[in-house]
Structures are given as structure tokens and as C-alpha cells.
Design an enzyme around this catalytic site. Sequence first.
Site, mmCIF file in Angstrom:
data_model
loop_
_atom_site.group_PDB
_atom_site.id
_atom_site.type_symbol
_atom_site.label_atom_id
_atom_site.label_comp_id
_atom_site.label_asym_id
_atom_site.label_seq_id
_atom_site.Cartn_x
_atom_site.Cartn_y
_atom_site.Cartn_z
ATOM 1 N N ASP A 254 -7.560 -1.788 4.278
ATOM 2 C CA ASP A 254 -6.179 -1.375 4.571
ATOM 3 C C ASP A 254 -5.945 -1.253 6.074
ATOM 4 O O ASP A 254 -5.228 -0.355 6.542
ATOM 5 C CB ASP A 254 -5.838 -0.024 3.895
ATOM 6 C CG ASP A 254 -6.058 -0.061 2.395
ATOM 7 O OD1 ASP A 254 -5.948 -1.146 1.825
ATOM 8 O OD2 ASP A 254 -6.338 0.996 1.800
ATOM 9 N N CYS B 234 47.102 31.975 -8.303
ATOM 10 C CA CYS B 234 47.341 31.142 -7.124
ATOM 11 C C CYS B 234 48.771 30.614 -7.066
ATOM 12 O O CYS B 234 49.307 30.383 -5.978
ATOM 13 C CB CYS B 234 46.351 29.986 -7.071
ATOM 14 S SG CYS B 234 46.233 29.052 -8.600
ATOM 15 N N HIS C 176 0.849 -1.195 0.000
ATOM 16 C CA HIS C 176 0.000 0.000 0.000
ATOM 17 C C HIS C 176 0.887 1.248 0.000
ATOM 18 O O HIS C 176 1.793 1.362 0.840
ATOM 19 C CB HIS C 176 -0.906 0.021 1.232
ATOM 20 C CG HIS C 176 -1.858 1.189 1.245
ATOM 21 N ND1 HIS C 176 -3.012 1.205 0.506
ATOM 22 C CD2 HIS C 176 -1.793 2.378 1.894
ATOM 23 C CE1 HIS C 176 -3.634 2.362 0.701
ATOM 24 N NE2 HIS C 176 -2.912 3.090 1.541
#
Length: 923
Positions: free
Chosen positions: A164, A728, A128
Site C-alpha cells: 500500500d 397568533c 484502499h
Amino acid sequence: MLWTANQFIRKFSTTTIYYQNKLRLAIIGQSLFGQEVYSQLRKNGHKVVGVFTVPDKDGKADPLAVAAEKDGTPVFKFPRWRVKGKAIAEVLEAYKSTGAELNVLPFCSQFIPMDVIDHPKHGSIIYHPSLLPRHRGASAINWTLIEGDKKAGFSIFWADDGLDTGPILLQRECSVEPNDTVDSLYNRFLFPEGIKAMVEAVQLVADGKAPRVTQPEEGASYEGIQKKENSKISWDKSAEALHNWIRGHDKVPGAWALIGGQAVTFYGSSLLEGSVPAGEPLEIEGASRPGTVTKNGLVLFGSDGKMLMVRNLQFEDGRMIPASKYFSSGESTTVELTAEEQMIAEEIKSIWKGILSNVPKIENSTDFFKSGAASMDVVRLVEEIKQKCSGLQLQTEDVYMATKFEDFIQMSVRRLRGENKEEELVVDYATKNVNNMTVNMPYQCFINGAFMDAEDGKTYDTMNPTDGSVICKVSYASVADVDKAVAGAKEAFENGDWGRMNPRDRGQLMYRLADLMEEHQEELATIEALDSGAVYTLALKTHVGMSVQTFRYFAGWCDKIQGSTIPINQARPNRNLTFTKKEPLGVCAIIIPWNYPLMMLAWKSAACLAAGNTLVLKPAQVTPLTALKFAELTVKAGFPKGVINILPGSGGLVGQRLSEHPDIRKLGFTGSTPIGKQIMKSCAVSNLKKVSLELGGKSPLIIFSDCDLEKAVRMGMGAVFFNKGENCIAAGRLFVEESIHDEFIRRVVEEIKKMKIGDPLDRSTDHGPQNHKAHMEKLLEYCEIGVKEGATLVYGGKQVPRPGFFMYPTVFTNVEDHMFIAIEESFGPVMVVSKFKDGDIEGVLQRANNTEYGLASGVFTKDISKAMLVSERLQAGTVFVNTYNKTDVAAPFGGFKQSGFGKDLGEESLHEYLRTKAVTVEY
């Protein structure tokens, strides 16, 4: 073979003896889900003694029946199981004849009598799609969304005589994303995980370990099946509630409203933040405020004044259109098919015929759904076209947009020609006529394949460092935007075309992107000059040129990422095979600096994409524009939505959220060492995500007296002043042998005086502005400290008296090892020079290595033995000998010590974005 509940199996690879319990199963249900559960249970060794499914519809069998009949499993197709509440005797007898020990109901639309449910030894278990007891009933997934649940999931429970209400065997849950639909929730979680759980549940029953947890009544809810008549939109709700209502009814039955007296159904809802987009008003019956038809869709307003958007509209006659085309839906023209396209159309017709087997002949007017096709046929159609019509990639939504065969062929041909792609991307530009061209610059966040404002609507100014003027306003991304981008990237990786794409096809996309970058190189270089102050000629060659090379290099790696086979001890008398697989990590975050905006993006993202990951990238706040232009080009190249996301904004907000986000598996950062440490800490504390860091540097350059002095001067200047010193790997400190020191300095100053400082778009300019005002002020302070500590300022050290952020190239000599400028990186055009005694190789090496950084280094000498000795002893990730700044896409780049770890470029960088899985097989 004898099937019993306790089938005895002995494993020869160990001394352990155990029982692997298997059952005789009856599968009762239907659909692709039922088919997959059936197939997996058989693979796991269970005996399916009967499949009970629905009768054929329009001459077509259900997928579960098709699979079972192919395997020779008995198949029963009862139109009903009971009459007036009582089981039909013949049906019940046929069922009992199978001798099932357990009924498995993966998805069943029929009412099954309790005589069947209770008959097997172990009873019946049912799947379910909700977290029971919440949302009992047949429309559970829909109501999960309609009610705005934050958690979804499924339950496998023991059937009883209630609806259910039986005891829970197991449950699984997942989060509901803000823009989840029934389809996305089902495809992402409920379908794949549900199949696994059904198989697990059956094994628990077989092993006698299946729990029976009584469902609580607290929190229980039951909602009936939604029908068209009660799915009409009520406009007295908030935007979120309207969004939930529309997405909860998406596809079936469809949320609708009256527009112009006609019922119009809304599909594809998403919440919308920011200011109201421009568009045409559209009156909607019952709404307190007209909707707005925009270039992205139909904007709707909740009772709280907030917005949502729907993508598609469907009219009463079944015709579906993009909501953005509401006022122009009848203006399309028919395209004439080429001979090759006609062949593709015939192939598509044969696919339609295979699916619509009940239709005698496929006509132009044949409607896919009116001819009996269902949602599972949509998936088959899309996948079969993908398999048989090379290059044609459709989505399930496309089928709903063109249900008649003639319209479907027209849509498919337009898609093949690429006509729809540019229409799908809507870009608002900041436009400038500059550098003898019109430059179009996107300025919004790029999230999940679309440009959009930041969720809170915030913006900031990005500046031109040449004159200090505002280029444009740029979206200032929020934490919510980060979450949205990560969700899109995760979906693209786990469920999208990207995750399923052949590596060679991935490489082709990257080649195409590189070609587009090259095609737009002048525009990209101009944007770099405007936004970062890069000299245009340098931007063209390096910022853009190396970016193109990087994508081409890594495009070639896509289909060459391989594992290995490993000999291991054999488990005699059996044999073993161990092999490794290189797998992508998932969603990666990339944070880049402002000195090379496009090139730093390329260095990291190309390797990341080649490895098969998706990414969320944050450009530096002060230089976002080339990254956003890049995003536009990725769409033109054909990258699926969600693969690449670009978020301009602050590091403290966007960068911090990226480092903490639980769904990000890798973060690549280039920037300062202090920020790198903070990122590493956040990545560790959050989810221990993989990290690579390229951080600060104070790169030493040693110049010996036996060098080629002319070359050393030229290269030494480039080592410091290249890209205005915003580099860098810039030589942060020069050590010059005493006997040539003074001549070296004289020549350097002489050359500096020849440098032209000015507009970076002027082709004769050598030296442009510093990136932004705060950085220039920091450099001026750096020089002041150098003077105060006693270093000799030979040249420069001050701002150029003109508009913008220009600084003179600067030279310091007599710099002692303890001084601030000898220790700290300037990241600007500042040459810091120290002498060393003639012949003192050991002494200068000790001084050069006396730093916490280790990014790059260099040496100039004609003595190859000396050069090799020095290169071995220098503690840096890169050593240049008689050259400098010579990086290449094939050579790994990265630092030692507090300059970080991990590599960009080369084959090694791919490993930063891959994980190794070892697989051992016994046979």
C-alpha cells in the site's frame, strides 16, 4: 465494435468534437464492491476483457463472478497466483491473453505477482479504505475507528512492490461520527463513494490525466489484521478509547472480555452521557468497576469514570442476545405459527435454500453462518425477505441475533406481530392521576428513536399554570444533543429505510400515527391542559383534533407529489424531453411556540414528513410534554429511528444551534418577529438553509354598522379571547363603526361577565390560565401602559385573585393610533377597540394596514361588495369575512410583511419542504 484507447465520438447536439477515451480492463478482486465497480465501468463504455476472482466457496460463486458470467465476460477463478514467491506460468499466460491495458483492483484478498501488476500498458490501480499513508494494511477501516480518527476515507493508488505504498491517484474523505461502526462508515461513504471514485480514476487514466503523487512517509502507519486472540479488551482506557476499540472490532473479529469465565464478545457500542442508569451489576474480569445491565443495554465504565453502552453480546457457542437480556436470556417462549405465518416461514426457508445452495435441506437446526454464509449473504437475505415477505422489515443485525433457522423464524414472526417494537422503546414516565385517568408523560430528549437524558444530565422544571406547581423535571438539551439528533436524522434520510420508503407506505405510517393520536386524544388534551393551561374541551377539539386532521390530510399527499413535463426547443435532429422532480430537502429543523404545542407541531411536521424529510423539532421550553408524548406515539406507529427527534430546551441554545447547523437544509419557525430575524440571519450565514417564518401579528378586525351585530359580538370575542388570547391570529385591534360602537362594547362586557374563569380541566370553564408567569406579568405591564397613555380600561386589566396565572379578559376603548397597545401585539386576552367614522371605508382601511404586521384580518358586513373590496385591500395573508379563527388543514396559512413568509397547511406548505429538480434528456 472496434475498441481502442482513443475511440472517436461526434456529438450531433453541438458542434464540439472530442475524444472519449475507453480502455480494455482486467478486474481483479471480489465482493459486492467489485461487482458494482465492474458493472459501472461497463456502463461507462470500458471493455472488461477479463474478471479474475476467487474460486467458488461451498458451491457458491462470488458476486463479481456471478455478474461477469451473466454478461458473458471471461471469468478466471485462480486459487492462487504464485508459488514460493514466483508467478504460476499457466496463470500468468491466461492473464496476458486478455490484452488488458489497465488492471483495476477494487477489493482483492489475493497476492498478485508484480509480473501481473506491471504488465498492462497503464499498470494497476488499487482501492484502499483509508487515507494513505495512514493505516496501510488489510484492516484499515477497523484501525480508523480503533485509533479514534476524526476523518476517514479511501485512496486509489498505483500498485508497486510495496504494501500500500504506491503513488496516490485520488483520495476522498469524510467525517467519522461519534457512534460510527465499520458497517455504517462503509455503507454511508466507503462503498457508494468508492465505486464512483474507482470509475472516475479509470477515466482519468484513460484520458491521460491521472496523477501520481508520491506517498509521504510522515504520518505513515501499518497495522496488521486483527485476530480474536489480540482483540481482548484492556480496561485501563478511557470510555472513549474503549468505545473505539469495541466499534473498531465490531462484527470481525469482535472485542471481547471474560464474564463468568466465558469469553463474551461486545457489539453495538455507543458513548453514554448523564447519570448512571438503573440496572443490575455485572462483574467483568479485569474491569475496575462492574458493568450495569440496564433496560437499554450493558453500561461499561472507562478509567476516566465516563460511560459507554453496548447493545448486543455474543457467547462462545455463537449465540447472540441483546445485552439488556443478559440475566433473562433463557426465558423466551416459542410462539405457535398461524397458517399465514407458516406460509411466510416456507417462503423464508426457500430464501435460505437459495443462499445456502450447498446445504441439502434447511432444518430447524441449520445455522446460517456455519453453513457457509458470509456478510454479503446477510444483505441478500434481508433484502430478499423485504421483497418477498410483505411487511417484514429486518436489519442486518437481526440475522446475527438469530443464526439458527428455527430462531430466525421465531424472531421474524415476533417482528411481524409487532411484539418487539414496544420492547425496543424504553420510556421513563412522569405519571399523574388527573382528569379521571392516569397520564403518562415522557420527559427525556427523544433522539434517534430512543428517549435519553441530555448529554450533560441537565434538567429543568415545567410548570402547571393553573396553580404554579411543578409537573415534572424535563431534560434540558445541549448543543451535543442537537448534533446527535441531526446526525441520526441525516443517517435516517440518507441511508435508512425512510429514504428508500415508497411514498404510499410513508402515507400509511402517517395515517397510523393520526389514528394513535386520536386513540390517545383524551390523554394528549389533558397534557395540553396541564402544561399550557389550555381549556380541556378546546384542547380536545382544536389542539388535538386539528392535529389529527392535519396528519390525515398530509398522509393523503404523500403519493401525490408530482413534477411536470416541459416542452423545450429541440436539439435537431435529436429530440429533447425536460421534466421536473419534486425532492425532499433532507434534515429539517422545526421550532414551535408555546400557545398550541401539539397543533403547531402538527402543522409543520406533517408537511415535512409527507415530503419525505426527516426532522429535529424543538418545542417551546415551557410546553415540552405533548411533543414528547407525540414522539412515543411515532415509535408505536412504526416510524424508523432517526426520522423524528424532539429536543426540549432553550431557544438560545438548541434553537441557535439548529439555525447554524451545517447539515440542516430547512428551518421552519413560529414565534416572535425579532427572534425570526435572528434565525434568518443565522440560517443565511451558516449554509444558506431554506427558511419559513410565521411571526408576530397585530391583526385588524373591521366591524361595520350593517353587520349582524349579535354574530359580530360573538365572533369578535372569539377573535380576541380564543385560547386565552394566546393565538397568533388573534384580532389585535378592532375597528368598530361609530354608530354601533357603544352598543358593541356594552354587549361584549355583558358577555365577558358570563365567562367562567377557572380550572381548564373543568368542562364548564371558558377561560383558563395564561401560559406561564412571565407572560402574565408582561400582559399586566401591557395594560398599565395602555392606561398611562390615555386609553379607557372598560373591563379587566388585572390578575384574578387565585393561585395560578389567571388574568381577567380585558377591554380597552378610545385607543388612538399612536398608542403602544394600538401598535404592539399583546398575545393575551386584551381587546383593543378604536372607533371609525360611519362610511369611512378608505380611512379605516388605511388605519388597518398601518402596521408592520400582516398575518390575519377580518371584516363583518352584510354588504358583499363592501366585504370583497375590503378583503382585496387588507394587507394580510388571511382575511376572514363574517367569521374568524376559521382555519382548515386544506387552506394555506401564513403572513405578509414582518409577519413572515412561507405557508403552513394546504398544498402550498408542501413546497416549503421540497426542492424542484429539472432533468433534460436528449435522445
